[in-house]
Design an enzyme around this catalytic site. Structure first.
Site: not given
Ligand code: HPA
Length: 234
Positions: A20, A24, A43, A87, A90, A204, A217
């Site tokens: 994303g 990265r 962009r 992809r 995270s 997370d 990370r």
């Molecule tokens: N929510 C949505 N997208 C995400 C999250 C999340 O908690 N963590 C990483 N991408």
């Protein structure tokens, strides 16, 4: 060149890794590819092409969310001939057994909607990963000893979710994690006969509220890039 990608014809490889975050993409290209070259900076959505073990690879940022990813996936496939799109990103963990830093390999991606939704009208299309990539990624993760979960994920349209009951239903139905891009990647790839996979690290956790530090990370991101590359060329 396309509206959103400035690469010249031939500058994008058939295999594309899509984080994303454009930074990265830069880090992964400089860390894992031989002779990485910047091929897109429109962009600020950086893309690099180089090679891995002699195989041409592009690492192109997708941005956050399905509308952004959809633009890049469509142009990569339709205009540049990309065939394998992975992809690397995270997700938020949604099950007790899914721990921070674990790998989640998305067999399917549920969603309320995707940019492809309009095509299907009343049909609930089930976006799913390419089997050969999925199997190869699982094998590569096992070989590395990375704790890995394979199953369904939830591709959400919102990070700041005002409908916690939807997350509860996803948890209840065994969904492993939540992110914001995979369902559309799988739908666009299916439409064009391409292979797609999402390999995610748990950054997370929705049940515990824990989150990785940025140093952690980066470490889990490195394992994920290698697993994605191994899967692409298995
Ligand atoms: N929510 C949505 N997208 C995400 C999250 C999340 O908690 N963590 C990483 N991408």
């Amino acid at each position: 060149m396309t509206i959103h990608i400035g690469a010249a014809p031939g500058e994008i490889a058939e295999t594309v890794l899509m984080p994303g975050d454009p930074y990265r993409a830069k880090w992964a290209a400089e860390t894992f590819l031989e002779k990485p070259r910047l091929v897109n900076e429109v962009r600020g959505m950086l893309g690099f092409t180089g090679s891995w073990k002699g195989n041409p690879v592009t690492i192109q940022g997708s941005g956050m969310g399905m509308p952004s990813l959809s633009i890049y996936a469509n142009e990569l496939i339709r205009d540049y001939g990309a065939k394998t799109l992975i992809r690397i990103g995270s997700c938020g963990g949604m099950q007790e057994k899914v721990r921070l830093r674990d790998l989640v390999i998305a067999m399917t991606a549920s969603s309320i909607s995707t940019p492809s939704r309009g095509i299907f009208r009343e049909l609930n299309f089930a976006p799913c990963a390419d089997w050969s990539l999925l199997q190869a990624a699982v094998r590569a993760a096992e070989a590395k000893g990375t704790p890995t979960h394979v199953g369904g994920i939830y591709s959400s349209d919102v990070f700041y979710d005002e409908r916690p009951d939807l997350n509860e239903q996803m948890v209840r139905h065994g969904i492993l994690g939540v992110e914001m891009e995979a369902a559309e990647l799988y739908a666009v790839a299916a439409r064009h006969g391409c292979r797609a996979l999402a390999v995610l690290t748990v950054s997370d956790h929705l049940l515990t509220g824990e989150a990785l530090s940025s140093a952690d990370r980066e470490r889990s991101f490195a394992d994920m890039v290698e697993i994605a590359l191994e899967a692409a060329f298995a």
